[in-house]
Design a protein around this motif. Structure first.
Motif, PDB file in Angstrom:
ATOM      1  N   PRO A 158       0.820  -1.214   0.000  1.00  0.00           N
ATOM      2  CA  PRO A 158       0.000   0.000   0.000  1.00  0.00           C
ATOM      3  C   PRO A 158       0.858   1.269   0.000  1.00  0.00           C
ATOM      4  CG  PRO A 158      -0.089  -1.112   2.134  1.00  0.00           C
ATOM      5  CD  PRO A 158       0.604  -2.042   1.200  1.00  0.00           C
ATOM      6  N   ALA A 159       0.227   2.382  -0.392  1.00  0.00           N
ATOM      7  CA  ALA A 159       0.944   3.637  -0.560  1.00  0.00           C
ATOM      8  C   ALA A 159       1.615   4.097   0.727  1.00  0.00           C
ATOM      9  CB  ALA A 159      -0.004   4.716  -1.074  1.00  0.00           C
TER      10      ALA A 159
ATOM     11  N   PRO B 298      10.794   0.140  -2.299  1.00  0.00           N
ATOM     12  CA  PRO B 298       9.670  -0.804  -2.245  1.00  0.00           C
ATOM     13  C   PRO B 298       9.782  -1.844  -3.353  1.00  0.00           C
ATOM     14  CG  PRO B 298       8.906   1.464  -2.063  1.00  0.00           C
ATOM     15  CD  PRO B 298      10.345   1.538  -2.474  1.00  0.00           C
ATOM     16  N   ILE B 299       9.505  -3.107  -3.024  1.00  0.00           N
ATOM     17  CA  ILE B 299       9.625  -4.189  -4.001  1.00  0.00           C
ATOM     18  C   ILE B 299       8.288  -4.892  -4.192  1.00  0.00           C
ATOM     19  CG2 ILE B 299      10.765  -6.390  -4.507  1.00  0.00           C
ATOM     20  CD1 ILE B 299      13.183  -5.323  -2.921  1.00  0.00           C
ATOM     21  N   SER B 300       7.752  -5.436  -3.119  1.00  0.00           N
ATOM     22  CA  SER B 300       6.444  -6.091  -3.168  1.00  0.00           C
ATOM     23  C   SER B 300       5.907  -6.120  -1.742  1.00  0.00           C
ATOM     24  CB  SER B 300       6.555  -7.505  -3.734  1.00  0.00           C
ATOM     25  OG  SER B 300       7.284  -8.338  -2.848  1.00  0.00           O
ATOM     26  N   ALA B 301       4.645  -6.485  -1.617  1.00  0.00           N
ATOM     27  CA  ALA B 301       4.006  -6.436  -0.301  1.00  0.00           C
ATOM     28  C   ALA B 301       4.752  -7.291   0.720  1.00  0.00           C
ATOM     29  CB  ALA B 301       2.551  -6.893  -0.422  1.00  0.00           C
TER      30      ALA B 301
ATOM     31  N   ALA C  17       0.885 -11.452  10.912  1.00  0.00           N
ATOM     32  CA  ALA C  17      -0.271 -10.559  10.874  1.00  0.00           C
ATOM     33  C   ALA C  17      -0.168  -9.587   9.711  1.00  0.00           C
ATOM     34  CB  ALA C  17      -0.372  -9.797  12.202  1.00  0.00           C
ATOM     35  N   MET C  18       1.012  -9.065   9.479  1.00  0.00           N
ATOM     36  CA  MET C  18       1.169  -8.093   8.403  1.00  0.00           C
ATOM     37  C   MET C  18       1.064  -8.764   7.039  1.00  0.00           C
ATOM     38  SD  MET C  18       4.007  -5.083   8.325  1.00  0.00           S
ATOM     39  CE  MET C  18       3.733  -3.634   7.295  1.00  0.00           C
ATOM     40  N   ALA C  19       1.592  -9.994   6.922  1.00  0.00           N
ATOM     41  CA  ALA C  19       1.492 -10.724   5.658  1.00  0.00           C
ATOM     42  C   ALA C  19       0.034 -11.014   5.325  1.00  0.00           C
ATOM     43  CB  ALA C  19       2.299 -12.016   5.734  1.00  0.00           C
ATOM     44  N   LEU C  20      -0.736 -11.428   6.323  1.00  0.00           N
ATOM     45  CA  LEU C  20      -2.158 -11.696   6.086  1.00  0.00           C
ATOM     46  C   LEU C  20      -2.906 -10.427   5.711  1.00  0.00           C
ATOM     47  CD1 LEU C  20      -2.891 -14.143   9.052  1.00  0.00           C
ATOM     48  CD2 LEU C  20      -2.574 -14.730   6.643  1.00  0.00           C
ATOM     49  N   GLU C  21      -2.541  -9.315   6.338  1.00  0.00           N
ATOM     50  CA  GLU C  21      -3.207  -8.047   6.051  1.00  0.00           C
ATOM     51  C   GLU C  21      -2.903  -7.566   4.640  1.00  0.00           C
ATOM     52  OE1 GLU C  21      -3.045  -3.372   7.502  1.00  0.00           O
ATOM     53  OE2 GLU C  21      -2.079  -4.926   8.696  1.00  0.00           O
ATOM     54  N   LEU C  22      -1.635  -7.709   4.199  1.00  0.00           N
ATOM     55  CA  LEU C  22      -1.220  -7.170   2.902  1.00  0.00           C
ATOM     56  C   LEU C  22      -1.473  -8.129   1.750  1.00  0.00           C
ATOM     57  CD1 LEU C  22       2.197  -5.520   3.862  1.00  0.00           C
ATOM     58  CD2 LEU C  22      -0.034  -4.422   3.700  1.00  0.00           C
ATOM     59  N   ALA C  23      -1.323  -9.443   2.009  1.00  0.00           N
ATOM     60  CA  ALA C  23      -1.387 -10.399   0.899  1.00  0.00           C
ATOM     61  C   ALA C  23      -2.444 -11.476   1.080  1.00  0.00           C
ATOM     62  CB  ALA C  23      -0.006 -11.058   0.719  1.00  0.00           C
ATOM     63  N   GLY C  24      -3.166 -11.453   2.199  1.00  0.00           N
ATOM     64  CA  GLY C  24      -4.203 -12.446   2.413  1.00  0.00           C
ATOM     65  C   GLY C  24      -3.639 -13.815   2.733  1.00  0.00           C
TER      66      GLY C  24
END
Length: 792
Positions: free
Chosen positions: A231-232, A245-248, A378-385
C-alpha cells in the motif's frame, strides 16, 4: 538509523516537537545526524491540471501544454514526457522553483522557439523515487492549486540517528521510542499483537544442524497469498528512509525490521525441496544472492538450505532462487537467531553488507522470536491475504538471565551526579530493567540490552537519561609549584627531528599503521597480520613507513604534483616489537627547469643522503663518525643505496634510490629516493640533560689544509679511505673530505684516483715543518692499509 516523525509516533505517545525530540535524542546518547523534511524543499510545487496537449511545431518528441494551476490563468509549458495528455493532473513547478532532482532553478525560457513558463515534474525530479519515464499522474480528486507536499502527506520529517555499536536495541524505531519515553518525552506504546490461530500443520520440516551458528529457527507457512504492490503508506515510509519498495511481502519484512530491529526472511515455498535446514556451508558451495551477485562459501559460514542446495546466507542475505515474486502463492516466514560473531566473520569474508547483517552482528533480541514471527504473520495476512499454519519452533533462543548488583550511591561516586533513588528506579524501569530494591539493588537486565554487564553500565543508563549536562565540571588535582616538563626523551627527539624535516622543506604526512599484505611484501612482509581486519587493505601492520608514504606520493603525482617531499614520524612493527622511525620520500622534480639546460632536475641518492645526515645531525648523532656501508634493504637499488652506521652492526639509517621492482609494486615511475632513520637506534647522551649545548669555543690558531691524491683498487670504497686517514692522528686531524674521483688516462687499469682534503688543527702552537711531515707520513701509512698509495 532513519525513521519519520509519524513512524516514531506509532510507537511513542507524545506531543513533543521535532526540535525537542532531536535535542533529547542527542542528549541521551543517540546523536542525530540530520533532519530532512521533503515538504520544505517541495513547497513551491502545486497540483495542476493539463487542459490541452498539442505537438510542438519544431520537435516531434515535445508537447506544448496549457496548464491550470488554480491561479485563474492558463500557463503554457513545454513538456517531453510521453504520458502527458489533456485532462490529467500532475505536479507543477513555476518560475523560481528549485528542482532538487535536477539541481536547477526554473525560469521562463524558450524551448525550440516556444515559450515555457514552468515544468510538469516526474518522480525522480522531485527526489521521491527513481521513476523517470513520465510526469507524475495524480488521481482525479487531487485538488488543483493545493500544495503537492501537503496533499501527498509528505510533511513528515525524516530523522537520521547515528547508533553506536553497543546500542543494538536502538536499531529499530521501537527501541528509540523506549529511550525517549524514559527521558520523559511521552509514553511507550506496547506491542499489541493478537494471537493468530493456525489453520493447518506446517507442511515443511525445519531443522538445525548448526546450533552454534543458528541456535533457534522459528518458521511458519502462509498459503494462498497474493503478492502485489504494498500500500501507498508503506511504500512512502520505506522511500522516506531510503528503502526501495519491491512487493508487499518483501516490504513487510523490511518494515518489521526497521520498526523493531528484527530481521526476517520470506521464502517462496514452491522453490524449496525437502526440509529447510540451518547448517554449515560446504567448501566451494555458491549462492546467487538477492543483490544479483554470486558468493563462494566455506565451512565456517552458516547457511539456510534445502535438499537441493543453499538458499540463504544466514542472517545476511537471502538467495535469488527462493525469493518471493508476484507469482508466489505460498510462503515460509523465517524468524531465526544467528550468532553475532559468526555473522560478523562471514560478512567480512564475503565483503557483504546488509541491513540484516548490521543488526544480527550487533545482537538482536533473542526473546523476540515469537513476537517477531507473529508481527510478520499478521502483516502478511493483512497485505497479501491467505491463511497461516502452526509455528514450528526449532532450537532454543539464547535468552540471557543476567542480573547486576548495584548501589544507588554509585551514580554519585562513579558518575558524579547525585540522583534520588526513586528517580533512578523510575529511569531503569522505563528502560525495561527489573529493579529489586534493598541495601543493594538487584537489577535484571532485559534481553535486548546485550551491552549491559555491570554496575558501571547501570550508572551510565541513569546518568544519560537524567542528563549529562547536569554533571558538574571539576578540574583534576594539581600539585603546587611550577609544573615539571612531562615530555619524555623520545618525545623531545621526535619534536626536534620533526621541526628539522619541516624546516628543510619536507611536508609531514600521517598514514595508516595498517596496510595491505601486498604492500608489505616488498619490505619483507609483516610479522603481524590481523585475523579479522576491517578490510583487506588494512590487514597487516606496517614493517616500514615507506609503503604509506609511497602510496601518498602516488596519489599526489596522479593529481599533478610536480615535486613530492613527504616525511612521517611513526612506528615500524617488527617481530621483536615496534620501532620509532622517521621516513621520507622524494619524487618528481627537485627543481624547476634549469635556465641553461632547459630540463628539470630530479632527485638522486645523494639528495636522500644529505637530508638523512641533516636530520641525524639535528638529532645529535655523531655524523662525522658515520660510515656509509652497503647492505641496505632490498627495496633499494643495490648500487645506489647505503646504510649510515656506527660500526658494521649499528645502522642509524638507510637511504637510496628505490629498486625498479619496488616502484612497480606501488605503480610509480622513477627515480624515487627515500630514507628511513631509526630513531630508537640513536646513541643516548651521557651525563647531560640535553637542555643546553656546550658553549662555542673557536680554535685560537689557524687550521692547515693538505691535499693528498691516492691510487686505490676500484673495489675499495672512498669511505674506507676517509675512515683510515681520519684515524691516522685523531688529535691533529680535524676533518677529512673527498673532492675528486678520477679514472682514465694516467691511472692504471683496475684502479682509481681519489683526492682528499685533510684539515689539520693545531691546539697550543702552530705546526712545524717536521710535525707536518710526520703527520703526512702517518696519513700515507694509514691509507696504505686500505691498499692505497700516493699518486705520482
Amino acid at each position: 538509523m532513519k525513521f519519520t516523525l509519524s513512524w516514531l509516533k506509532d510507537h511513542l505517545d507524545t506531543e513533543a516537537s521535532v526540535q525537542t525530540i532531536v535535542d533529547t535524542l542527542t542528549a541521551i546518547g543517540l546523536e542525530v545526524e540530520s533532519v530532512e523534511n521533503a515538504a520544505e524543499k517541495l513547497a513551491p510545487f502545486t497540483i495542476a491540471k493539463v487542459l490541452t496537449a498539442e505537438r510542438h511545431p519544431q520537435a516531434d518528441k515535445l508537447q506544448v501544454l496549457t496548464v491550470d494551476t488554480g491561479s485563474g490563468d492558463a500557463i503554457q509549458v513545454v513538456c517531453g514526457a510521453p504520458n502527458a495528455r489533456a485532462g490529467m493532473k500532475g505536479v507543477f513547478g513555476g518560475p523560481g522553483a528549485y528542482v532538487p532532482g535536477s539541481d536547477l532553478t526554473l525560469k521562463i525560457s524558450a524551448i525550440r522557439g516556444v515559450e515555457s513558463r514552468g515544468m510538469m515534474c516526474s518522480v525522480r525530479e522531485l527526489q521521491l523515487g527513481d521513476e523517470h519515464d513520465g510526469i507524475i499522474s495524480l488521481p482525479e480528486d487531487a485538488p488543483v492549486g493545493a500544495r503537492y507536499a501537503d496533499w501527498a502527506g509528505l510533511d513528515d520529517p525524516v530523522i537520521d540517528v547515528s547508533v553506536t555499536p553497543n546500542r543494538q536495541d536502538c536499531m529499530g524505531v521501537h527501541g528509540i521510542a523506549r529511550d525517549l519515553a524514559a527521558a520523559g518525552l511521552g509514553t511507550l506504546k506496547p506491542i499489541a499483537i493478537a494471537p493468530i490461530a493456525a489453520s493447518f500443520a506446517c507442511p515443511i520440516e525445519i531443522r538445525i544442524d548448526d546450533p552454534k551458528g543458528c541456535p533457534a529457527f522459528f518458521g511458519r507457512v502462509v498459503r494462498g497469498v497474493r503478492n502485489g504492490s504494498s500500500p501507498a503508506w508503506l511504500q512512502q515510509r520505506l522511500k522516506a528512509v531510503g528503502q526501495r519498495p519491491i512487493s508487499a511481502l518483501v516490504d513487510m519484512t523490511n518494515y518489521v525490521m526497521l520498526s523493531y530491529g528484527r530481521p526476517l526472511h520470506v521464502y517462496d515455498l514452491a522453490a524449496l525441496k525437502g526440509a529447510i535446514v540451518a547448517r554449515k556451508a560446504h567448501d566451494g558451495e555458491e549462492v546467487l544472492a538477492l543483490n544479483g551477485k554470486s558468493y563462494r562459501l566455506d565451512a565456517t559460514m552458516t547457511v539456510i538450505a534445502d535438499d537441493a542446495g543453499v538458499h540463504d546466507i544466514g542472517g545476511i542475505m537471502g538467495g535469488e532462487h527462493s525469493g518471493v515474486t508476484e507469482t508466489t502463492t505460498d510462503i515460509l516466514i523465517e524468524c531465526a537467531y544467528f550468532d553475532p560473531e559468526a555473522i560478523a566473520r562471514t560478512g567480512q569474508k564475503l565483503t557483504l553488507t546488509s541491513d540484516a547483517r548490521t543488526r544480527f552482528e550487533r545482537g538482536v533480541d533473542p526473546a523476540f522470536l515469537d513476537t517477531g514471527i507473529a508481527l510478520a504473520t499478521a502483516m502478511a495476512l493483512e497485505l497479501a491475504g491467505g491463511e497461516a499454519s502452526e509455528i514450528v519452533r526449532v532450537g532454543t533462543p539464547p535468552v540471557p538471565s543476567k542480573t547486576v548488583t548495584y548501589r544507588p550511591e554509585q551514580a554519585r561516586t562513579l558518575g558524579g551526579l547525585d540522583v534520588p533513588e526513586d528517580r533512578q528506579q523510575e529511569i531503569l524501569s522505563r528502560l525495561g530493567f527489573g529493579v529489586a530494591t534493598g541495601e543493594r539493588w538487584t537489577i535484571s537486565v532485559p534481553s535486548w540490552r546485550r551491552d549491559v554487564d555491570g554496575a558501571a553500565d547501570i550508572v551510565e543508563e541513569v546518568i544519560r537519561i537524567e542528563g549529562l549536562e547536569k554533571v558538574a565540571s571539576a578540574p583534576l588535582p594539581r600539585a603546587a609549584g611550577v609544573a615539571r616538563p612531562t615530555a619524555t626523551a623520545e618525545q623531545l627527539l621526535e619534536r626536534k627531528v620533526r621541526r628539522t624535516a619541516a624546516a628543510r622543506g619536507l611536508n609531514e604526512a600521517v598514514t595508516w599503521s595498517f596496510i595491505a599484505e601486498e604492500e608489505a611484501a616488498p619490505f619483507g612482509g609483516s610479522p603481524w597480520v590481523l585475523a579479522n581486519p576491517i578490510s583487506e587493505e588494512l590487514k597487516a601492520m606496517r614493517p616500514s613507513l615507506l609503503p604509506g608514504l609511497l602510496a601518498a606520493a602516488r596519489r599526489n603525482i596522479a593529481r599533478g604534483a610536480g615535486s613530492i617531499r613527504l616525511f612521517e614520524i611513526g612506528r615500524r612493527y617488527l617481530a621483536d616489537g615496534e620501532r620509532s622511525t622517521l621516513a621520507f620520500v622524494l619524487a618528481g622534480d627537485r627543481a624547476a627547469r634549469h635556465w641553461r639546460t632547459g630540463k628539470a632536475q630530479g632527485f638522486d641518492a645523494y639528495d636522500a643522503k644529505a637530508e638523512a645526515l641533516a636530520i641525524l645531525a639535528a638529532a645529535g648523532a655523531p655524523v662525522d663518525n658515520l660510515q656509509a656501508l652497503g647492505g641496505a634493504a632490498s627495496v633499494y637499488h643495490p648500487g645506489r643505496s647505503a646504510r649510515l652506521s656506527l660500526g658494521p652492526k649499528n645502522a642509524l639509517a638507510e637511504f637510496g634510490e628505490l629498486h625498479p621492482s619496488s616502484l612497480k609494486a606501488f605503480d610509480l615511475q622513477g627515480p624515487v629516493v627515500a630514507a628511513e632513520i631509526f630513531l630508537d637506534a640513536l646513541p643516548q647522551k651521557r651525563g647531560s640533560s640535553g637542555h643546553m649545548r656546550d658553549a662555542y669555543r673557536p680554535p685560537a690558531l689557524q687550521a692547515v689544509k693538505r691535499d693528498f691524491a691516492f691510487l686505490v683498487p676500484e673495489a675499495v670504497q672512498a669511505e674506507a679511505l676517509l675512515r683510515a686517514v681520519r684515524g691516522a692522528d685523531k688529535q691533529a686531524i680535524a676533518g677529512v673530505s673527498l673532492f675528486d674521483l678520477f679514472t682514465g688516462q694516467g691511472v692504471p687499469e683496475g684502479e682509481k684516483s681519489l683526492a682528499i682534503e685533510v684539515t689539520l688543527q693545531p691546539s697550543e702552537k702552530s705546526f712545524t715543518d717536521e710535525e707536518l711531515k710526520g703527520i703526512s707520513e702517518r696519513i700515507v701509512a694509514a691509507a696504505a692499509k686500505t691498499g692505497a698509495r700516493l699518486r705520482d
